[in-house]
Structure formats: C-alpha cells, structure tokens
Design an enzyme around this catalytic site. Structure first.
Site, PDB file in Angstrom:
ATOM      1  N   SER A 191       7.774   2.871 -26.128  1.00  0.00           N
ATOM      2  CA  SER A 191       8.317   4.225 -26.222  1.00  0.00           C
ATOM      3  C   SER A 191       8.631   4.867 -24.870  1.00  0.00           C
ATOM      4  O   SER A 191       9.421   5.799 -24.811  1.00  0.00           O
ATOM      5  CB  SER A 191       7.369   5.121 -27.008  1.00  0.00           C
ATOM      6  OG  SER A 191       6.093   5.135 -26.416  1.00  0.00           O
ATOM      7  N   HIS A 219      10.622   2.825 -32.705  1.00  0.00           N
ATOM      8  CA  HIS A 219      11.840   2.889 -31.890  1.00  0.00           C
ATOM      9  C   HIS A 219      12.786   1.698 -32.113  1.00  0.00           C
ATOM     10  O   HIS A 219      13.686   1.479 -31.317  1.00  0.00           O
ATOM     11  CB  HIS A 219      11.467   2.996 -30.405  1.00  0.00           C
ATOM     12  CG  HIS A 219      10.632   4.201 -30.124  1.00  0.00           C
ATOM     13  ND1 HIS A 219      11.166   5.469 -30.030  1.00  0.00           N
ATOM     14  CD2 HIS A 219       9.288   4.347 -29.976  1.00  0.00           C
ATOM     15  CE1 HIS A 219      10.192   6.344 -29.808  1.00  0.00           C
ATOM     16  NE2 HIS A 219       9.045   5.687 -29.777  1.00  0.00           N
ATOM     17  N   LYS A 250      12.254   9.716 -36.413  1.00  0.00           N
ATOM     18  CA  LYS A 250      13.110   9.396 -35.261  1.00  0.00           C
ATOM     19  C   LYS A 250      14.508   9.060 -35.787  1.00  0.00           C
ATOM     20  O   LYS A 250      15.275   9.973 -36.046  1.00  0.00           O
ATOM     21  CB  LYS A 250      12.451   8.286 -34.451  1.00  0.00           C
ATOM     22  CG  LYS A 250      11.077   8.766 -33.935  1.00  0.00           C
ATOM     23  CD  LYS A 250      10.434   7.811 -33.003  1.00  0.00           C
ATOM     24  CE  LYS A 250       8.991   8.116 -32.642  1.00  0.00           C
ATOM     25  NZ  LYS A 250       8.501   9.462 -32.692  1.00  0.00           N
TER      26      LYS A 250
HETATM   27  C1  PLP Z   1       5.669   4.092 -30.957  1.00  0.00           C
HETATM   28  C2  PLP Z   1       5.298   5.337 -31.713  1.00  0.00           C
HETATM   29  N1  PLP Z   1       4.482   5.235 -32.760  1.00  0.00           N
HETATM   30  C3  PLP Z   1       4.107   6.322 -33.483  1.00  0.00           C
HETATM   31  C4  PLP Z   1       4.556   7.580 -33.156  1.00  0.00           C
HETATM   32  C5  PLP Z   1       4.121   8.764 -33.960  1.00  0.00           C
HETATM   33  O1  PLP Z   1       5.101   9.102 -34.856  1.00  0.00           O
HETATM   34  P1  PLP Z   1       5.287  10.592 -35.428  1.00  0.00           P
HETATM   35  O2  PLP Z   1       5.944  11.408 -34.366  1.00  0.00           O
HETATM   36  O3  PLP Z   1       6.128  10.376 -36.633  1.00  0.00           O
HETATM   37  O4  PLP Z   1       3.917  11.101 -35.763  1.00  0.00           O
HETATM   38  C6  PLP Z   1       5.431   7.734 -32.077  1.00  0.00           C
HETATM   39  C7  PLP Z   1       5.932   9.093 -31.723  1.00  0.00           C
HETATM   40  O5  PLP Z   1       6.423   9.406 -30.691  1.00  0.00           O
HETATM   41  C8  PLP Z   1       5.813   6.587 -31.332  1.00  0.00           C
HETATM   42  O6  PLP Z   1       6.631   6.691 -30.275  1.00  0.00           O
END
Ligand code: PLP
Length: 404
Positions: A191, A219, A250
């Site tokens: 991320s 992502h 996202k």
């Molecule tokens: C790799 C990853 N997993 C999980 C999440 C968490 O997701 P959410 O924003 O839907 O709670 C994010 C959020 O930025 C993320 O980048």
C-alpha cells in the site's frame, strides 16, 4: 482533569502529538483530513473551495460517482431504508448481503464469500478467528497495519520476513516445528510502495511447507489482471490462495471488507468470527453499491486497460524527470523525498498548483523514506497526468530534490 500531570505518559503522548500538529499548522505544512466538498467529474474535486486534480484517490477505476452504482445505492435505500435491523445473525441479514457475497465469490472465482463492515475489521477478525496459541503466522514486513494487528490479536507466534524476499520466508518456515499450523500472509500490492508480491514463488513455498496462504487484495482488485480480478489473474494462476481478502472501499466505491474461499472456510467464519457475530451488517446502500461496482468492472473492461496505461505513463514520466519511485508497477506511485520536511514542502508546492497529493512520513514508512504517495486512476486524462508531472518536477527543482 485531575490526572493530567506532566509525568503522566498519556498526557505526554498527547502533548507531543498536539505540539507537532500545531507546529505544522503554523508553517502551512499540515495536510491532514482536508475536506473534499464536491466531485466535479473525472478526476476533478473541490478541496477547501479550490478545484484540484485528484492524485491521492484509491478509486483506481474512477468508479466514485458512477451513475449505475449511484442508482443501485438509491434504489436500495428506497427499498430497505438506510440501516439494517442489527447484526446479521439476529435480524440484520438482507437478501442484498447474500447477493453481494455471491457476486464477490463469482468475481474472485471462489466457492463462497463473507462480508464485514470494513477491510480493517476483516483482517482483525479473520486472522484472529483462524489462529490461536501454538499456531504460527508469518507476515511480510510491509504488510498493512490491519494484518499486523490481526496477527497480534490472534495470540499465535508472529514471525515476519524481509519485504518480498522469498528466501527469507523459506528460512522462517524452516524454523517452525513441522507439526504446527502455519499461515503465511501478504499484501498483493503493497500500500505504500506499489510493488507486487512475488506471487508464483510465494505459492510454491506455501505448498512446499504445507502453509495456508492469505492475500490482502485491497490494492489489486480492479488493478491487476486483464479483467481486474486481481493477482491470480495477473499471474495466470487459479486456486492458489486459500484466503482471498479484499476491501469494498477502494476500487469498489463503498465501504466494507470480504473474504472469498472454500465453502467450509466461509461457513466457519460465519459462525466463529466475532466481527460477523457481534457487529452490524453493511448498510443496504453500501451493499448494493458494492455489488453494482463488481458488475461494472466486468462490463467496462476499458477502465482496467486505461488504468494500466495511465500508471505506465505516470511511473515512466516521473522516473525520466529524475524521481525515485521505488519498485512500483501499479497505480500507487511513491515519489521519494527523504526527510519528512522535504515531503511536506513538496506537498505544499504541488497542492498550491492545484494537484491534490499527500505526504506519507514515518512511522507509516521507514525514516528517511518520506514521500509523496501519489496514485493514478482510470479517471485521469493523459494531459492531466503530464501536467501533474510537470508541476511535481517544478516543485522538485525548487526544493532541490532533483537537479534543474
Ligand atoms: C492493504 C490494506 N488492507 C486493508 C485496508 C483496510 O481497508 P478499509 O479501509 O476498507 O478498512 C487497507 C486500507 O487502507 C489497506 O491498504
């Protein structure tokens, strides 16, 4: 507040953070929570009364505001109202939730799927429901915070391996007693860096050491694979992941998280994961929007192709202009600045020219690797990407990050 004594560590933590915030605000270097007040179509947004081109969005396929998705959300409100009647197992389960889970299972080519109220909560609850004391979890060092928190919450032995280094993973697996249950976890696309996990090797190693594999596709859905189905499609591999996790916040312009996998896994989670049993279901509008979004991705494949072209243009253009973009190959494009101060100064210069990017600093990334964390989407036109790169270049020269 009797307790607020100078020697109290809670007070000291609060004071340290709040002084840092006021210092940055005083220097016009504070970019936290800037409110978007309007969507102007394409990649244009109104931020604090200024029209800017958005280069910080997770809406990788440009689906925020898509008419078909908006319509689905409105129709769900008309039919069901704005909330559910509580948690799924009591009175909160709607046919919409089942339809969404079937749509996700089809999209991810899995037998079944389960949804939760956020991606963060999904990772917490899934890892901690599957593992307990005596088990082992092995995690890439750059995995998302929600995975790290899930590992800690599970009580399993928590081992980490050097980022995207499959020999380091193998060494870790060799240290584990052969009788122990082991789960390997990685982001598909990281991320903060935008690089892709070495998936074929990862799968091979998990099979060799009889480890379960969980992949967080936050992502990669909509980003990787010809039709945007994610990392398995990208590498032409099927049935390689045991626990296919993703978010609905996202590429999918809604909120929530999911896991797709075998029927017996999903049934177990439905009856054992605390975030499913003790927390309310997704609101109808969000469930309907998410379902429609998966359908739009498959019906409008040009978006995935356009995103791929835009990412290539943006990454190559920034490299040619002298910036370090690490090992990204995707829509997340780090522009390495070094110190936090340089990242803040770059953000200020670029935002003053109406390009909306944000900085990421330590501890979210290692000290010395502060950056602009730019993202490119299918909503950008080529001319907007070129203009943004020119503005970033001008800022880089002014601040001395790149040569003139
Ligand atoms: C790799 C990853 N997993 C999980 C999440 C968490 O997701 P959410 O924003 O839907 O709670 C994010 C959020 O930025 C993320 O980048």
């Amino acid at each position: 507040m009797e307790k607020m004594k100078a020697e109290d560590t809670i007070f000291q933590r609060m004071q340290f953070m709040n002084q840092r915030v006021s210092g940055l605000q005083a220097e016009d270097l504070y970019f936290y929570n800037q409110p978007i007040t309007e969507l102007h179509g394409g990649a244009r947004v109104l931020v604090n009364g200024r029209e800017m081109t958005m280069f910080a969005s997770y809406s990788y396929l440009g689906l925020v505001g898509h008419p078909r998705i908006n319509e689905a959300a409105k129709a769900a409100i008309d039919r069901y109202g704005t909330g559910t009647h509580g948690v799924r197992s009591l009175a909160g389960s709607l046919v919409l939730h089942t339809e969404l889970e079937e749509t996700i299972a089809d999209f991810k080519k899995a037998e079944a799927a389960i949804t939760y109220s956020s991606g963060y909560v999904t990772n917490l609850t899934v890892v901690s429901s599957l593992l307990g004391r005596g088990d082992y979890v092995i995690s890439d060092k750059l995995n998302h915070a929600s995975l790290v928190d899930g590992c800690l919450m599970s009580g399993a032995k928590f081992l980490r391996f050097r980022h995207n280094d499959m020999s380091a993973l193998e060494e870790r697996l060799q240290q584990i007693p052969s009788s122990a249950t082991r789960l390997v976890i990685a982001d598909s696309v990281f991320s903060m860096d935008g690089d892709i996990i070495d998936f074929p090797r990862l799968v091979e190693i998990c099979r060799k050491y009889n480890a379960w594999l969980m992949i967080d596709e936050a992502h990669s859905v909509g980003v990787l694979g010809k039709s945007g189905r994610g990392i398995e499609e990208h590498f032409g591999m099927e049935d390689a992941i045991d626990i296919k996790m993703g978010t609905l916040s996202k590429t999918i312009p809604s909120v929530g998280g999911y896991v797709a996998g075998r029927k017996d896994l999903i049934s177990f989670l439905r009856h054992a994961s605390r975030a499913y049993i003790f927390s309310a279901a997704l609101p109808p509008a969000q469930a309907a929007a998410a379902k429609a979004a998966f359908e739009v991705i498959l019906d409008e494949p040009w978006r995935v192709e356009k995103l791929r072209r835009n990412a290539e243009l943006f990454i190559n253009g920034l490299k040619e202009r002298g910036f370090d973009t690490l090992a990204t190959e995707t829509a997340i494009v780090p522009v390495v600045c070094g110190s936090d101060e340089t990242a803040f100064a770059m953000t200020r210069e670029v935002q003053h020219k109406d390009v909306f990017v944000l900085p990421v600093i330590s501890p979210a990334v290692p000290p010395g690797l502060a950056r602009l964390r730019a993202t490119v989407t299918a909503a950008h036109e080529e001319s907007e990407i070129t203009q943004a790169m020119d503005i970033i270049e001008e800022a880089g020269i002014k601040i001395g990050l790149i040569g003139g």
